[in-house]
Design a protein around this motif. Sequence first.
Motif, mmCIF file in Angstrom:
data_model
loop_
_atom_site.group_PDB
_atom_site.id
_atom_site.type_symbol
_atom_site.label_atom_id
_atom_site.label_comp_id
_atom_site.label_asym_id
_atom_site.label_seq_id
_atom_site.Cartn_x
_atom_site.Cartn_y
_atom_site.Cartn_z
ATOM 1 N N VAL A 47 0.832 -1.202 0.000
ATOM 2 C CA VAL A 47 0.000 0.000 0.000
ATOM 3 C C VAL A 47 0.865 1.250 0.000
ATOM 4 C CG1 VAL A 47 -1.775 1.259 1.284
ATOM 5 C CG2 VAL A 47 -1.858 -1.232 1.167
ATOM 6 N N LEU A 48 1.989 1.201 0.711
ATOM 7 C CA LEU A 48 2.896 2.351 0.747
ATOM 8 C C LEU A 48 3.434 2.671 -0.636
ATOM 9 C CD1 LEU A 48 4.481 4.463 2.354
ATOM 10 C CD2 LEU A 48 6.196 2.700 2.835
ATOM 11 N N VAL A 49 3.764 1.648 -1.412
ATOM 12 C CA VAL A 49 4.249 1.867 -2.777
ATOM 13 C C VAL A 49 3.169 2.519 -3.638
ATOM 14 C CG1 VAL A 49 5.004 0.693 -4.881
ATOM 15 C CG2 VAL A 49 5.961 0.029 -2.680
ATOM 16 N N VAL A 50 1.913 2.076 -3.477
ATOM 17 C CA VAL A 50 0.809 2.657 -4.250
ATOM 18 C C VAL A 50 0.651 4.141 -3.932
ATOM 19 C CG1 VAL A 50 -1.677 2.617 -4.640
ATOM 20 C CG2 VAL A 50 -0.419 0.474 -4.453
ATOM 21 N N TYR A 51 0.568 4.464 -2.645
ATOM 22 C CA TYR A 51 0.366 5.855 -2.260
ATOM 23 C C TYR A 51 1.568 6.724 -2.622
ATOM 24 C CZ TYR A 51 -3.854 4.646 0.351
ATOM 25 O OH TYR A 51 -5.110 4.224 0.696
ATOM 26 N N ARG A 52 2.776 6.160 -2.507
ATOM 27 C CA ARG A 52 3.975 6.938 -2.828
ATOM 28 C C ARG A 52 3.964 7.390 -4.280
ATOM 29 N NH1 ARG A 52 10.415 5.249 -2.301
ATOM 30 N NH2 ARG A 52 11.148 6.744 -3.846
ATOM 31 N N HIS A 53 3.704 6.481 -5.196
ATOM 32 C CA HIS A 53 3.762 6.843 -6.607
ATOM 33 C C HIS A 53 2.506 7.574 -7.062
ATOM 34 C CE1 HIS A 53 6.979 3.807 -6.337
ATOM 35 N NE2 HIS A 53 7.542 4.581 -7.237
ATOM 36 N N ALA A 54 1.421 7.439 -6.322
ATOM 37 C CA ALA A 54 0.258 8.288 -6.602
ATOM 38 C C ALA A 54 0.588 9.742 -6.280
ATOM 39 C CB ALA A 54 -0.940 7.805 -5.796
ATOM 40 N N PHE A 55 1.232 9.977 -5.130
ATOM 41 C CA PHE A 55 1.673 11.338 -4.795
ATOM 42 C C PHE A 55 2.679 11.848 -5.820
ATOM 43 C CE2 PHE A 55 0.069 10.560 -0.432
ATOM 44 C CZ PHE A 55 -0.569 11.777 -0.220
ATOM 45 N N ALA A 56 3.633 10.992 -6.229
ATOM 46 C CA ALA A 56 4.646 11.408 -7.199
ATOM 47 C C ALA A 56 4.019 11.787 -8.535
ATOM 48 C CB ALA A 56 5.667 10.288 -7.391
ATOM 49 N N THR A 57 3.043 10.998 -8.995
ATOM 50 C CA THR A 57 2.359 11.310 -10.254
ATOM 51 C C THR A 57 1.606 12.626 -10.168
ATOM 52 O OG1 THR A 57 2.098 8.928 -10.650
ATOM 53 C CG2 THR A 57 0.757 10.419 -11.971
ATOM 54 N N ALA A 58 0.939 12.849 -9.038
ATOM 55 C CA ALA A 58 0.172 14.085 -8.867
ATOM 56 C C ALA A 58 1.066 15.317 -8.854
ATOM 57 C CB ALA A 58 -0.638 14.020 -7.571
ATOM 58 N N VAL A 59 2.295 15.164 -8.403
ATOM 59 C CA VAL A 59 3.204 16.309 -8.326
ATOM 60 C C VAL A 59 3.896 16.556 -9.665
ATOM 61 C CG1 VAL A 59 5.325 17.165 -7.241
ATOM 62 C CG2 VAL A 59 3.553 16.092 -5.845
ATOM 63 N N ILE A 60 4.336 15.491 -10.347
ATOM 64 C CA ILE A 60 5.130 15.653 -11.564
ATOM 65 C C ILE A 60 4.264 15.924 -12.788
ATOM 66 C CG2 ILE A 60 6.785 14.500 -13.097
ATOM 67 C CD1 ILE A 60 7.768 12.927 -10.752
ATOM 68 N N ALA A 61 3.104 15.301 -12.879
ATOM 69 C CA ALA A 61 2.280 15.382 -14.089
ATOM 70 C C ALA A 61 1.930 16.808 -14.511
ATOM 71 C CB ALA A 61 1.015 14.546 -13.904
ATOM 72 N N PRO A 62 1.516 17.717 -13.611
ATOM 73 C CA PRO A 62 1.210 19.083 -14.077
ATOM 74 C C PRO A 62 2.391 19.775 -14.736
ATOM 75 C CG PRO A 62 0.311 18.706 -11.878
ATOM 76 C CD PRO A 62 1.179 17.543 -12.186
ATOM 77 N N PHE A 63 3.596 19.602 -14.202
ATOM 78 C CA PHE A 63 4.778 20.216 -14.821
ATOM 79 C C PHE A 63 5.037 19.614 -16.200
ATOM 80 C CE2 PHE A 63 5.434 20.849 -10.269
ATOM 81 C CZ PHE A 63 5.772 22.193 -10.229
ATOM 82 N N ALA A 64 4.863 18.305 -16.328
ATOM 83 C CA ALA A 64 5.076 17.662 -17.620
ATOM 84 C C ALA A 64 4.054 18.125 -18.648
ATOM 85 C CB ALA A 64 5.013 16.136 -17.457
ATOM 86 N N ILE A 65 2.792 18.281 -18.242
ATOM 87 C CA ILE A 65 1.741 18.705 -19.170
ATOM 88 C C ILE A 65 1.985 20.129 -19.652
ATOM 89 C CG2 ILE A 65 -0.722 19.225 -19.344
ATOM 90 C CD1 ILE A 65 -1.220 16.911 -17.401
ATOM 91 N N ILE A 66 2.437 20.998 -18.760
ATOM 92 C CA ILE A 66 2.611 22.411 -19.114
ATOM 93 C C ILE A 66 3.926 22.657 -19.840
ATOM 94 C CG2 ILE A 66 2.851 24.744 -18.173
ATOM 95 C CD1 ILE A 66 0.998 23.876 -15.889
#
Length: 406
Positions: A47-66
């Motif tokens: 579960v820790l791995v799931v939540y960790r990379h969910a947080f990472a995706t939420a942080v990195i994705a907006p910068f990548a999209i813009i």
Amino acid sequence: MEGKMGCFGDFIQRAKPYIAMISLQFGYAGMNIITKVSLNRGMSHYVLVVYRHAFATAVIAPFAIILERKVRPKITFPMFMQIFVLGLLGPVIDQNFYYAGLKYTSPTFSCAMSNMLPAMTFVMAVLCRMEKVDIKKLRCQAKVVGTIVTVCGAMLMTLYKGRVINFVWSQYIHPPHSSSPPLSAAAADKDWVKGSILLIIATFAWASFFILQAITMRKYTAHLSLTSLVCFLGTLQSIAVTFVMEHRPSVWSIGWDMNLLAAAYAGIVSSSIAYYVQGLVMQKRGPVFVTAFSPLMMIIVAIMGSFILAEKIYVGGVLGAVLIVAGLYSVLWGKYKEYKEMEAEAIPEPVKHNGGNNQMIMVIDDLEANDVEMQKSQVNKNFVPAIAISAPIPQPPMLAVAAPKP
């Protein structure tokens, strides 16, 4: 006064890479300590791995999209499969095995075993023909010897513990509460060996991730988008693995406690900020400079672990860590010498094919040099008939007329 401020500003500018990498090692050390506390409190590492990379995706994705909306290449099916395997190797296999090994061992031991990464990556690069080994050269000998020393250090840490090293503050610190019952000495040793094997598998998966990432980045040049896709696919894969391994719905519950802090800290600091800072420093100083700071994390974790977790440090662990660090720097020294040789061989090429202002300056210099040569040639041409005409040797008139035309 202005001179002093200028010198101080230059010092700060030169010290920025060092400050960034040292701060990053403190961030990694904090991740190991917080994660260890969370795992001891009963949180599932799946579960820790799931939540960790969910947080990472939420942080990195907006910068990548813009930032990369205009330079993002199209994803073909082979490229998607490579990204899919990257998500499987990094977020799923590496992180799950690393957290499982961390649960069975200690943060200091886990960090020390992670220092095998450069040596293991070198072996895999040789097998994949991405590295050439010329055993006659000193730099290749240093990489091979460093790899062997690193493996010997890892085996020593796994198979030999020795007596406990007692610090001055150890007797005043009580270990934090753990939900698991205390284990006997035989069971603890068995878990220690099991944790060591899990950490070695995690390091192997992480080395494989680097090899495949180097291949993928040659075609998919949008780095932020690639990181976002790897984290996103890793999150989906981790959810599938968690559903298979964990059948209790209660494991997904997370509140405003250490579990949430561990997931958010690991995702934001260790995945998002770390990727960005490492990329910036790597552009200026190269990958050897970035990797050379990894043993510092082990030292920080050892001190913090002895204070916060009352972690026991054994003689075998210290000796093995010394061997791993020595082997690590031997490999890095060989890579540094190889980088310098490649840089020296590549110097003429940028000079020939350099663009922009440098190319314009070179063209102007060539034109000026040609003008000077033409002027010299013109002077010589004008000068030759004058000598021929005014020479004291008697000549027929036709020779004077037949002199070179100006």
